[in-house]
Motif scaffolding. Structure first.
Motif, short mmCIF file in Angstrom:
data_model
loop_
_atom_site.label_atom_id
_atom_site.label_comp_id
_atom_site.label_asym_id
_atom_site.label_seq_id
_atom_site.Cartn_x
_atom_site.Cartn_y
_atom_site.Cartn_z
N PRO A 102 -3.09 0.42 -10.52
CA PRO A 102 -4.53 0.46 -10.24
C PRO A 102 -5.01 -0.58 -9.23
O PRO A 102 -6.08 -0.41 -8.65
CB PRO A 102 -5.15 0.22 -11.62
CG PRO A 102 -4.09 -0.48 -12.41
CD PRO A 102 -2.80 0.09 -11.92
N GLU A 103 -4.24 -1.64 -9.01
CA GLU A 103 -4.65 -2.69 -8.07
C GLU A 103 -4.14 -2.46 -6.65
O GLU A 103 -4.47 -3.23 -5.74
CB GLU A 103 -4.14 -4.05 -8.57
CG GLU A 103 -4.60 -4.41 -9.98
CD GLU A 103 -6.12 -4.42 -10.10
OE1 GLU A 103 -6.78 -4.92 -9.18
OE2 GLU A 103 -6.62 -3.91 -11.12
N VAL A 104 -3.38 -1.39 -6.45
CA VAL A 104 -2.77 -1.13 -5.14
C VAL A 104 -3.62 -0.13 -4.36
O VAL A 104 -4.10 0.87 -4.92
CB VAL A 104 -1.34 -0.60 -5.31
CG1 VAL A 104 -0.75 -0.16 -3.97
CG2 VAL A 104 -0.45 -1.66 -5.96
N ALA A 105 -3.80 -0.37 -3.07
CA ALA A 105 -4.51 0.57 -2.20
C ALA A 105 -3.60 1.76 -1.91
O ALA A 105 -2.52 1.60 -1.33
CB ALA A 105 -4.92 -0.11 -0.91
N LEU A 106 -4.03 2.94 -2.32
CA LEU A 106 -3.25 4.16 -2.15
C LEU A 106 -4.09 5.20 -1.41
O LEU A 106 -5.29 5.33 -1.67
CB LEU A 106 -2.81 4.71 -3.51
CG LEU A 106 -1.93 3.76 -4.34
CD1 LEU A 106 -1.81 4.25 -5.77
CD2 LEU A 106 -0.55 3.62 -3.70
N GLU B 62 0.85 -1.18 0.00
CA GLU B 62 0.00 0.00 0.00
C GLU B 62 0.89 1.23 0.00
O GLU B 62 2.09 1.16 0.31
CB GLU B 62 -0.94 0.02 1.21
CG GLU B 62 -1.92 -1.14 1.25
CD GLU B 62 -2.98 -1.01 2.34
OE1 GLU B 62 -3.30 0.14 2.73
OE2 GLU B 62 -3.48 -2.06 2.80
N GLY B 63 0.31 2.38 -0.35
CA GLY B 63 1.08 3.62 -0.39
C GLY B 63 0.29 4.77 0.19
O GLY B 63 -0.94 4.78 0.15
N VAL B 64 1.03 5.75 0.70
CA VAL B 64 0.46 6.97 1.26
C VAL B 64 1.25 8.16 0.74
O VAL B 64 2.49 8.10 0.65
CB VAL B 64 0.51 6.97 2.80
CG1 VAL B 64 0.02 8.31 3.36
CG2 VAL B 64 -0.30 5.83 3.38
N ASP B 65 0.56 9.24 0.39
CA ASP B 65 1.25 10.48 0.03
C ASP B 65 0.35 11.65 0.41
O ASP B 65 -0.87 11.53 0.38
CB ASP B 65 1.58 10.53 -1.46
CG ASP B 65 2.70 11.51 -1.76
OD1 ASP B 65 3.87 11.06 -1.86
OD2 ASP B 65 2.44 12.73 -1.88
N LEU B 66 0.98 12.77 0.76
CA LEU B 66 0.23 13.96 1.12
C LEU B 66 -0.46 14.60 -0.09
O LEU B 66 -1.47 15.27 0.04
CB LEU B 66 1.17 14.98 1.77
CG LEU B 66 0.57 16.26 2.32
CD1 LEU B 66 -0.39 15.97 3.46
CD2 LEU B 66 1.67 17.22 2.78
N SER B 67 0.10 14.38 -1.28
CA SER B 67 -0.37 15.03 -2.49
C SER B 67 -1.44 14.21 -3.20
O SER B 67 -1.20 13.08 -3.62
CB SER B 67 0.80 15.26 -3.45
OG SER B 67 0.35 15.61 -4.74
#
Length: 283
Positions: free
Chosen positions: A125-129, A108-113
């Motif tokens: 597209p299959e990854v939870a972001l 999974e990924g996290v970003d402020l933007s």
């Protein structure tokens, strides 16, 4: 696939729109999400035009995401051979995640933007972001590995916020999990007054970036001027980044306060080293 082809696939006409905007202005100053340098947050969030050309700039710069991901894999396997799940905080456009996803699952990924997350979603597209702030992050689940790369950690605004952010990252680890954080410069190593300039080419796009380094106390500032040339002409924009300068001891203390046994890895490809911590506790 080429970078320009990848951009066309993930965001049709977005780069062309950016270049079109630039043709009618001598200088484009991209708006940044930040609070004053003497307040609690110096965080920059990549938005709009700047996010669109991010991959183009760093491919021209020669950043090698594959080499970094492979080195990170070896460091993780040394500490937790059975690591499976991974969270990348400050994931940007998902370049590291794309490679790390070959070895870890789920990722999974996290970003402020929000704009960077849109680009990452087009790539993965299959990854939870998730759009999120590392200082208050709470996804409600834990991972075997949490990463925070490319100096993203230095976008916090103080030593207290460094400790808070590292604690929130560590709170997402399973017992025995691995936390890897790539730091920014220390106060002693930041090259105040220096000029960095590079030129590169990706397909039909020629990229030039000149950066001036300045500092006020623990606040470093990068003033970047970009030129991007293509068959239609030459286009320019400028941005500023404010990042905090922390000492090795301050990084070490933040890891230890978060319950991690930390080691510093000096031979990281970018050149500023890597901090790798292991969450205390038995899996």
């Amino acid at each position: 696939m080429t970078v320009s082809g990848m951009l066309r696939k993930s965001r049709p006409a977005t780069l062309d729109l950016f270049l079109l905007r630039c043709r009618y202005r001598v200088l484009v100053t991209v708006p940044l999400l930040s609070v004053g340098r003497r307040h609690s947050m110096t965080t920059v969030s990549y938005r709009g035009d700047q996010a669109t050309v991010y991959d183009l700039i760093y491919d021209a710069r020669g950043k090698n995401y594959d080499v970094e991901a492979e080195r990170l894999l070896a460091l993780i396997r040394d500490r937790k051979p059975d690591a499976a799940s991974l969270l990348d905080v400050g994931c940007g456009t998902g370049r590291h995640l794309a490679r790390l996803g070959e070895w870890f699952s789920p990722v999974e990924g996290v970003d402020l933007s929000e704009d960077m997350i849109r680009l990452a979603t087009a790539r993965l597209p299959e990854v939870a972001l998730h759009v999120g702030d590392m200082r208050i992050l709470d996804l409600g689940r834990r991972f075997d590995v949490v990463t925070c790369l490319f100096g993203v950690i230095a976008h916090v605004g103080s030593r207290d916020e460094l400790r808070t952010a590292v604690a929130r990252l560590a709170a997402h680890l399973n017992p025995g999990g691995v936390l890897a954080i790539e730091p920014w410069f220390t106060p002693e190593t930041f090259p105040v007054g220096s000029i960095d300039c590079f030129c590169g080419q990706v397909d039909a796009y020629h990229v030039m970036r000149m950066t001036h380094h300045s500092a006020e106390g623990r606040h470093s500032r990068l003033t970047m001027h970009h030129l991007i040339g293509d068959p239609a002409g030459i286009h320019s924009f400028s941005v500023e980044h404010d990042l905090m300068l922390f000492s090795h001891d301050e990084y070490d203390d933040a890891f230890r306060d978060a319950g991690c046994v930390v080691t510093q890895v000096p031979d990281w490809p970018v050149g500023r080293g890597l901090y790798v911590g292991v969450q205390e506790g038995t899996p």
